[in-house]
Design a protein around this motif. Structure first.
Motif, PDB file in Angstrom:
ATOM      1  N   LYS A  53      -6.163  -3.986   2.161  1.00 20.48           N
ATOM      2  CA  LYS A  53      -7.039  -3.150   2.985  1.00 20.48           C
ATOM      3  C   LYS A  53      -6.701  -1.698   2.683  1.00 20.48           C
ATOM      4  O   LYS A  53      -5.732  -1.147   3.209  1.00 20.48           O
ATOM      5  N   ALA A  54      -7.484  -1.099   1.821  1.00 18.79           N
ATOM      6  CA  ALA A  54      -7.169   0.250   1.359  1.00 18.79           C
ATOM      7  C   ALA A  54      -7.669   1.295   2.334  1.00 18.79           C
ATOM      8  O   ALA A  54      -8.692   1.110   2.986  1.00 18.79           O
ATOM      9  N   GLY A  55      -6.945   2.367   2.396  1.00 15.24           N
ATOM     10  CA  GLY A  55      -7.375   3.491   3.211  1.00 15.24           C
ATOM     11  C   GLY A  55      -8.386   4.323   2.447  1.00 15.24           C
ATOM     12  O   GLY A  55      -8.916   3.880   1.434  1.00 15.24           O
ATOM     13  N   SER A  87      -5.929  12.472  -3.799  1.00 14.71           N
ATOM     14  CA  SER A  87      -4.490  12.227  -3.904  1.00 14.71           C
ATOM     15  C   SER A  87      -4.138  10.752  -3.822  1.00 14.71           C
ATOM     16  O   SER A  87      -3.089  10.343  -4.287  1.00 14.71           O
ATOM     17  N   THR A  88      -5.021   9.940  -3.253  1.00 11.89           N
ATOM     18  CA  THR A  88      -4.683   8.525  -3.108  1.00 11.89           C
ATOM     19  C   THR A  88      -5.272   7.669  -4.210  1.00 11.89           C
ATOM     20  O   THR A  88      -4.882   6.518  -4.380  1.00 11.89           O
ATOM     21  N   VAL A 140      -2.828   6.109  -6.793  1.00  8.23           N
ATOM     22  CA  VAL A 140      -1.994   5.028  -6.250  1.00  8.23           C
ATOM     23  C   VAL A 140      -2.788   3.739  -6.167  1.00  8.23           C
ATOM     24  O   VAL A 140      -2.291   2.664  -6.530  1.00  8.23           O
ATOM     25  N   TYR A 141      -4.030   3.840  -5.709  1.00 10.01           N
ATOM     26  CA  TYR A 141      -4.833   2.638  -5.553  1.00 10.01           C
ATOM     27  C   TYR A 141      -5.231   2.054  -6.895  1.00 10.01           C
ATOM     28  O   TYR A 141      -5.302   0.833  -7.045  1.00 10.01           O
ATOM     29  N   LYS A 171      -3.432   2.200  -9.579  1.00  9.38           N
ATOM     30  CA  LYS A 171      -2.218   1.525 -10.053  1.00  9.38           C
ATOM     31  C   LYS A 171      -2.063   0.177  -9.367  1.00  9.38           C
ATOM     32  O   LYS A 171      -1.720  -0.827  -9.989  1.00  9.38           O
ATOM     33  N   LYS A 172      -2.321   0.176  -8.086  1.00 13.95           N
ATOM     34  CA  LYS A 172      -2.202  -1.056  -7.322  1.00 13.95           C
ATOM     35  C   LYS A 172      -3.191  -2.097  -7.833  1.00 13.95           C
ATOM     36  O   LYS A 172      -2.856  -3.263  -7.980  1.00 13.95           O
ATOM     37  N   LYS A 209      -2.042  -3.580 -11.067  1.00 13.87           N
ATOM     38  CA  LYS A 209      -0.977  -4.552 -10.823  1.00 13.87           C
ATOM     39  C   LYS A 209      -1.570  -5.860 -10.327  1.00 13.87           C
ATOM     40  O   LYS A 209      -1.165  -6.941 -10.739  1.00 13.87           O
ATOM     41  N   PHE A 241       2.175  19.954  -2.834  1.00 16.91           N
ATOM     42  CA  PHE A 241       2.752  19.520  -1.559  1.00 16.91           C
ATOM     43  C   PHE A 241       3.900  20.462  -1.210  1.00 16.91           C
ATOM     44  O   PHE A 241       5.060  20.138  -1.388  1.00 16.91           O
ATOM     45  N   GLN A 274      -0.221  12.965   3.369  1.00 18.14           N
ATOM     46  CA  GLN A 274      -0.367  11.919   2.349  1.00 18.14           C
ATOM     47  C   GLN A 274       0.086  10.578   2.894  1.00 18.14           C
ATOM     48  O   GLN A 274      -0.562   9.550   2.679  1.00 18.14           O
ATOM     49  N   VAL A 308      -2.625   9.353   5.167  1.00 16.15           N
ATOM     50  CA  VAL A 308      -3.827   8.940   4.447  1.00 16.15           C
ATOM     51  C   VAL A 308      -3.626   7.585   3.774  1.00 16.15           C
ATOM     52  O   VAL A 308      -4.560   6.796   3.659  1.00 16.15           O
ATOM     53  N   LEU A 309      -2.384   7.313   3.383  1.00 15.84           N
ATOM     54  CA  LEU A 309      -2.080   6.005   2.826  1.00 15.84           C
ATOM     55  C   LEU A 309      -1.850   4.990   3.930  1.00 15.84           C
ATOM     56  O   LEU A 309      -1.288   3.919   3.687  1.00 15.84           O
ATOM     57  N   LYS A 310      -2.269   5.334   5.115  1.00 11.21           N
ATOM     58  CA  LYS A 310      -2.204   4.456   6.280  1.00 11.21           C
ATOM     59  C   LYS A 310      -0.788   3.978   6.579  1.00 11.21           C
ATOM     60  O   LYS A 310      -0.587   2.859   7.028  1.00 11.21           O
ATOM     61  N   GLU A 347       4.811   0.495   0.793  1.00  8.94           N
ATOM     62  CA  GLU A 347       4.812   0.323  -0.666  1.00  8.94           C
ATOM     63  C   GLU A 347       3.978   1.407  -1.337  1.00  8.94           C
ATOM     64  O   GLU A 347       4.397   1.999  -2.336  1.00  8.94           O
ATOM     65  N   LEU A 348       2.817   1.662  -0.772  1.00 10.09           N
ATOM     66  CA  LEU A 348       1.930   2.657  -1.384  1.00 10.09           C
ATOM     67  C   LEU A 348       2.560   4.033  -1.367  1.00 10.09           C
ATOM     68  O   LEU A 348       2.505   4.782  -2.342  1.00 10.09           O
ATOM     69  N   ASP A 407       5.336   4.228  -3.902  1.00  7.76           N
ATOM     70  CA  ASP A 407       4.771   4.329  -5.253  1.00  7.76           C
ATOM     71  C   ASP A 407       4.255   5.725  -5.515  1.00  7.76           C
ATOM     72  O   ASP A 407       4.472   6.299  -6.581  1.00  7.76           O
ATOM     73  N   TRP A 408       3.566   6.266  -4.524  1.00  6.88           N
ATOM     74  CA  TRP A 408       3.010   7.594  -4.694  1.00  6.88           C
ATOM     75  C   TRP A 408       4.121   8.612  -4.908  1.00  6.88           C
ATOM     76  O   TRP A 408       4.037   9.505  -5.761  1.00  6.88           O
ATOM     77  N   ASP A 444       5.482   8.322  -8.361  1.00  2.92           N
ATOM     78  CA  ASP A 444       4.571   8.850  -9.383  1.00  2.92           C
ATOM     79  C   ASP A 444       4.491  10.368  -9.343  1.00  2.92           C
ATOM     80  O   ASP A 444       4.319  11.016 -10.359  1.00  2.92           O
TER      81      ASP A 444
END
Lengths: 296, 90
Positions: free
Chosen positions: A94-96, A101-102, A105-106, A108-109, A112, B40, B49, B52-54, B58-59, B62-63, B66
């Protein structure tokens, strides 16, 4: 959709327009119709999977579904934000909000997830079987094989891989806990003191230093002393100040008691000093002495 | 053997306000500079951030890896620091 549209029966241009309508990246213009059919099946028919479950469709679907998955969605960075989010949702993430900026990351996810996509589904099946009953593992595998035919062989090898991965993940954590347990309680010591097991290395021997989870910083006695001294630094100064004040006061008193000729200049100097430093208590004293000397 | 560092405790004790990104636990000079280069420059931007990644562990880790090349411990410290701050103030 009440009926199933067999993509193979549609024309190439119809397939093309369907794909565009579903925001799917088109393969190169000169590709065969089969490619379009595969894409069509993958993207459009998969969304209707939940509505029906037909055994006829599945084998074709799965066989077809595996290849294009790597060919079309290979580049998550080419997807739109919405598609990326949808794909992630399909993989159970469940992605935000997918913002600048995100996004990285998504992506990459998703990469994977795509790589381990097949293994993930099998892992879930394996876990479900494991939770139910460990004895039924093989039977569960067979049942799964019957339902999902083409992935039978891959399932077993993937299972073995997953098990190995799980085992590999555990040992790195174990030595840390074992070290601590062994050093401090030291209850299971063998007569020779050497504890050799297949998985645990011999600690403290053969040039293998004992690795604490959190290595202590070396604290010498001098640093401890210095820390104590520093803690008391301010009180020491106050003590010294008080000491000298008391000494001076006693000296003044002794001078007054002596009642010598040089009392006046001393008292004057005392007055000046007390005015600048002491304040009221000394002033009272000097006033008394002044009055005393005045009477004399 | 404390599980949280002094930096962590100091950060979690009060609203972060305009604290620099290097005030976060796990973020030192090197990592802080890299984060600043990526825009940042304050702790609250990293908080943004994270939100926003809720608040996904893990996210976020990872962020962080990176963006500034944080290792596992630094990721863990930073995540823990922000998580606790959010629990207290958000």
């Amino acid at each position: 959709m009440p009926f199933v549209e067999d993509p193979a029966q549609l024309s190439k241009s119809r397939l093309k327009s369907d794909l565009v309508a579903h925001h799917v990246a088109l393969p190169p213009a000169a590709s065969k119709k089969e490619l379009y059919v595969e894409l069509h099946l993958k993207h459009i028919d998969q969304s209707n999977c939940a509505d029906f479950s037909s055994d006829d469709e599945d084998p074709v679907h799965d066989v077809v579904g595996e290849d294009p998955e790597n060919a079309t969605v290979l580049d998550p960075s080419a997807l739109t934000d919405k598609d990326l989010k949808d794909l992630l949702l399909k993989h159970g993430v469940k992605a935000g909000p997918i913002v600048a900026s995100t996004r990285a990351v998504y992506e990459k996810k998703l990469r994977k997830l795509l790589q381990s996509g097949g293994k993930e589904e099998l892992n879930e099946a394996e876990n479900a079987v494991l939770y139910s009953d460990s004895d039924e593992e093989e039977e569960g595998d067979e049942n799964k094989e019957e339902q999902e035919e083409p992935e039978g062989e891959q399932e077993q090898t993937a299972e073995a891989l997953k098990l190995n991965q799980q085992r590999c993940n555990k040992p790195p954590q174990e030595p840390e806990n074992d070290i601590l347990k062994e050093i401090f309680p030291d209850t299971n010591a063998t007569p020779t003191g050497i504890y050799a097991t297949p998985r645990r290395p011999i600690k403290g021997a053969a040039q293998r230093p004992i690795q604490y989870a959190y290595p202590k910083t070396p604290v010498s006695p001098t640093t401890l002393e210095r820390r104590e001294v520093e803690r008391r630094l301010v009180p020491i100064y106050i003590q010294i100040l008080v000491f000298f004040t008391v000494v001076y006061v006693l000296y003044v008193i002794s001078v007054i008691v002596e009642d010598g000729s040089s009392v006046m200049p001393l008292l004057e100097s005392l007055n000046q000093w007390s005015d600048s430093e002491e304040g009221s208590p000394a002033l009272d004293e000097t006033q008394d002495t002044h009055s005393a000397s005045g009477e004399l | 053997m404390s599980s949280t560092s002094q930096k962590h405790k100091e950060f979690v004790a009060e609203p972060m306000g305009e604290k620099p990104v290097m005030a976060l636990a796990g973020i030192g000079e090197v990592l802080g500079r890299k984060l600043e280069e990526n825009g940042f420059d304050k702790a609250y931007v990293v908080l943004g951030q994270y939100l926003v990644l809720k608040k996904d562990e893990e996210l976020f880790k990872d962020w962080l890896k990176d963006t500034c090349g944080a290792n596992a411990k630094q990721q863990r410290d930073c995540y823990g620091c922000l998580k606790e701050w959010c629990d207290a103030f958000l």
